[in-house]
Design a protein around this motif. Structure first.
Motif, PDB file in Angstrom:
ATOM      1  N   VAL A 160       0.912  -1.173  -0.114  1.00 39.81           N
ATOM      2  CA  VAL A 160       0.045  -0.097  -0.029  1.00 39.81           C
ATOM      3  C   VAL A 160       0.893   1.316  -0.119  1.00 39.81           C
ATOM      4  CG1 VAL A 160      -2.027   1.109   1.197  1.00 39.81           C
ATOM      5  CG2 VAL A 160      -1.826  -1.276   1.361  1.00 39.81           C
ATOM      6  N   THR A 214       0.922   5.278  -0.280  1.00 36.67           N
ATOM      7  CA  THR A 214       0.217   6.740  -0.603  1.00 36.67           C
ATOM      8  C   THR A 214       1.023   7.654  -1.132  1.00 36.67           C
ATOM      9  OG1 THR A 214      -1.389   6.058   1.484  1.00 36.67           O
ATOM     10  CG2 THR A 214      -1.298   8.492   0.789  1.00 36.67           C
ATOM     11  N   THR A 230      -4.037   6.544  -3.115  1.00 29.76           N
ATOM     12  CA  THR A 230      -3.570   5.378  -2.533  1.00 29.76           C
ATOM     13  C   THR A 230      -3.340   4.325  -3.538  1.00 29.76           C
ATOM     14  OG1 THR A 230      -4.644   5.876  -0.304  1.00 29.76           O
ATOM     15  CG2 THR A 230      -3.700   3.703  -0.660  1.00 29.76           C
ATOM     16  N   TYR A 272      -2.776   0.172  -4.336  1.00 30.78           N
ATOM     17  CA  TYR A 272      -2.585  -1.102  -3.817  1.00 30.78           C
ATOM     18  C   TYR A 272      -2.191  -1.976  -4.856  1.00 30.78           C
ATOM     19  CZ  TYR A 272      -5.914   1.174  -0.544  1.00 30.78           C
ATOM     20  OH  TYR A 272      -6.789   2.029   0.248  1.00 30.78           O
TER      21      TYR A 272
END
Length: 108
Positions: free
Chosen positions: A63, A65, A84, A86
């Motif tokens: 993850v 950001t 974000t 993933y």
């Protein structure tokens, strides 16, 4: 994860598995040809850059950001635009990438 680092530093098709999946802004791109077009049109053409503020692995999903900038139309978007990412690996490559603009993070 080298493929994720490659994507963050210089987004390119080589970071993705041939049958990878990208979900970006409600749109889905599957396979090398579609992801290559997405990279060219959505990132390279608008000089997109990422400034990573947080990075963690949660149950095998990386993850990331990051604040995103570039020459794209920013009308109605927050400044900075924080997204974000993933990432799910497929061997040494990215198998799936989901990109989300989270309004607020909720931790336990």
């Amino acid at each position: 994860m080298t493929a994720v680092d490659d994507f963050i530093n210089e987004p390119g098709i080589d970071a993705f598995a041939p049958d990878a999946l990208v979900h970006d802004n409600g749109r889905e791109f599957r396979g090398a040809a579609a992801i290559g077009r997405w990279l060219d049109e959505e990132l390279h053409a608008v000089n997109a850059t990422m400034r990573v503020s947080e990075r963690e692995v949660v149950h095998g999903i990386e993850v990331v950001t990051a604040a995103v900038d570039g020459t794209f139309d920013k009308t109605g978007l927050p400044d900075p635009l924080v997204l974000t990412y993933y990432f799910r690996s497929s061997g040494p490559k990215i198998g799936a990438l989901l990109i989300v603009r989270n309004e607020q993070r909720h931790d336990a």
